[in-house]
Write a protein that holds these residues in place. Structure first.
Motif, PDB file in Angstrom:
ATOM      1  N   MET A 161       0.858  -1.184   0.000  1.00 43.79           N
ATOM      2  CA  MET A 161       0.000   0.000   0.000  1.00 43.79           C
ATOM      3  C   MET A 161       0.898   1.239   0.000  1.00 43.79           C
ATOM      4  SD  MET A 161      -3.461   0.799   0.494  1.00 43.79           S
ATOM      5  CE  MET A 161      -4.083  -0.570   1.409  1.00 43.79           C
ATOM      6  N   GLU A 162       0.571   2.161  -0.882  1.00 44.83           N
ATOM      7  CA  GLU A 162       1.293   3.431  -0.965  1.00 44.83           C
ATOM      8  C   GLU A 162       0.415   4.554  -0.432  1.00 44.83           C
ATOM      9  OE1 GLU A 162       3.211   4.301  -4.782  1.00 44.83           O
ATOM     10  OE2 GLU A 162       2.568   2.302  -5.391  1.00 44.83           O
ATOM     11  N   THR A 163       1.055   5.633   0.005  1.00 43.77           N
ATOM     12  CA  THR A 163       0.338   6.831   0.436  1.00 43.77           C
ATOM     13  C   THR A 163       0.857   8.014  -0.366  1.00 43.77           C
ATOM     14  OG1 THR A 163       0.076   5.953   2.662  1.00 43.77           O
ATOM     15  CG2 THR A 163      -0.229   8.322   2.392  1.00 43.77           C
ATOM     16  N   THR A 164      -0.057   8.762  -0.961  1.00 44.10           N
ATOM     17  CA  THR A 164       0.302   9.942  -1.733  1.00 44.10           C
ATOM     18  C   THR A 164      -0.481  11.126  -1.184  1.00 44.10           C
ATOM     19  OG1 THR A 164       0.648   8.569  -3.695  1.00 44.10           O
ATOM     20  CG2 THR A 164       0.413  10.943  -4.052  1.00 44.10           C
ATOM     21  N   THR A 165       0.203  12.257  -1.019  1.00 46.33           N
ATOM     22  CA  THR A 165      -0.431  13.472  -0.513  1.00 46.33           C
ATOM     23  C   THR A 165      -0.548  14.489  -1.641  1.00 46.33           C
ATOM     24  OG1 THR A 165       0.507  13.086   1.675  1.00 46.33           O
ATOM     25  CG2 THR A 165      -0.258  15.317   1.212  1.00 46.33           C
ATOM     26  N   PHE A 166      -1.710  15.116  -1.709  1.00 51.41           N
ATOM     27  CA  PHE A 166      -1.967  16.146  -2.714  1.00 51.41           C
ATOM     28  C   PHE A 166      -2.350  17.451  -2.031  1.00 51.41           C
ATOM     29  CE2 PHE A 166      -3.066  12.155  -4.776  1.00 51.41           C
ATOM     30  CZ  PHE A 166      -2.405  12.266  -5.991  1.00 51.41           C
ATOM     31  N   GLU A 167      -1.964  18.559  -2.639  1.00 49.06           N
ATOM     32  CA  GLU A 167      -2.476  19.864  -2.244  1.00 49.06           C
ATOM     33  C   GLU A 167      -3.689  20.110  -3.138  1.00 49.06           C
ATOM     34  OE1 GLU A 167       0.623  22.767  -2.677  1.00 49.06           O
ATOM     35  OE2 GLU A 167       1.981  21.644  -1.384  1.00 49.06           O
ATOM     36  N   ILE A 168      -4.812  20.469  -2.512  1.00 45.98           N
ATOM     37  CA  ILE A 168      -6.057  20.688  -3.254  1.00 45.98           C
ATOM     38  C   ILE A 168      -6.458  22.152  -3.102  1.00 45.98           C
ATOM     39  CG2 ILE A 168      -8.457  19.972  -3.553  1.00 45.98           C
ATOM     40  CD1 ILE A 168      -6.582  17.611  -3.866  1.00 45.98           C
ATOM     41  N   SER A 169      -6.728  22.813  -4.208  1.00 44.14           N
ATOM     42  CA  SER A 169      -7.198  24.194  -4.118  1.00 44.14           C
ATOM     43  C   SER A 169      -8.573  24.305  -4.759  1.00 44.14           C
ATOM     44  CB  SER A 169      -6.207  25.163  -4.771  1.00 44.14           C
ATOM     45  OG  SER A 169      -5.997  24.829  -6.106  1.00 44.14           O
ATOM     46  N   GLY A 170      -9.337  25.285  -4.262  1.00 49.57           N
ATOM     47  CA  GLY A 170     -10.668  25.532  -4.795  1.00 49.57           C
ATOM     48  C   GLY A 170     -11.794  25.026  -3.905  1.00 49.57           C
ATOM     49  N   MET A 171     -11.454  24.302  -2.829  1.00 47.31           N
ATOM     50  CA  MET A 171     -12.497  23.803  -1.925  1.00 47.31           C
ATOM     51  C   MET A 171     -12.916  24.928  -0.973  1.00 47.31           C
ATOM     52  SD  MET A 171     -11.269  19.945  -0.841  1.00 47.31           S
ATOM     53  CE  MET A 171      -9.880  20.514   0.130  1.00 47.31           C
ATOM     54  N   THR A 172     -14.237  25.056  -0.781  1.00 46.30           N
ATOM     55  CA  THR A 172     -14.738  26.112   0.107  1.00 46.30           C
ATOM     56  C   THR A 172     -15.670  25.595   1.199  1.00 46.30           C
ATOM     57  OG1 THR A 172     -16.571  26.535  -1.402  1.00 46.30           O
ATOM     58  CG2 THR A 172     -14.567  27.879  -1.694  1.00 46.30           C
ATOM     59  N   CYS A 173     -16.106  24.320   1.095  1.00 41.75           N
ATOM     60  CA  CYS A 173     -17.072  23.808   2.065  1.00 41.75           C
ATOM     61  C   CYS A 173     -16.992  22.286   2.160  1.00 41.75           C
ATOM     62  CB  CYS A 173     -18.485  24.234   1.674  1.00 41.75           C
ATOM     63  SG  CYS A 173     -19.043  23.513   0.102  1.00 41.75           S
ATOM     64  N   GLU A 174     -17.793  21.724   3.044  1.00 34.73           N
ATOM     65  CA  GLU A 174     -17.783  20.271   3.227  1.00 34.73           C
ATOM     66  C   GLU A 174     -18.306  19.525   2.000  1.00 34.73           C
ATOM     67  OE1 GLU A 174     -16.299  18.408   5.585  1.00 34.73           O
ATOM     68  OE2 GLU A 174     -15.543  20.337   6.290  1.00 34.73           O
TER      69      GLU A 174
END
Length: 69
Positions: free
Chosen positions: A1-14
């Motif tokens: 199992m691998e783990t990858t982290t991403f930066e996400i932009s544009g999210m404003t709510c749940e």
């Protein structure tokens, strides 16, 4: 199992978090996606899922994703 982290932009709510989570979890090979609105990030556990495919899935939902540090 691998783990990858991403930066996400544009999210404003749940709802945004839910859309990004579902998009990532629908990519073949992804086992789990933990998306944080506060940290603007996603941590994805997967078995050889394609990173470009994960990024494309997020972008199809209208958000931006890039590999995190």
């Amino acid at each position: 199992m691998e783990t990858t982290t991403f930066e996400i932009s544009g999210m404003t709510c749940e709802n945004c978090v839910r859309f990004v989570t579902e998009a990532l979890e629908n990519v073949p090979g992804v086992q789990d996606a933990k998306v944080s609105l506060a940290q603007k990030s996603a941590v994805v556990e997967h078995n050889d899922a394609d990173v470009d495919e994960m990024i494309a899935a997020v972008e199809e939902e209208g958000y931006e994703a890039q590999l995190g540090s």
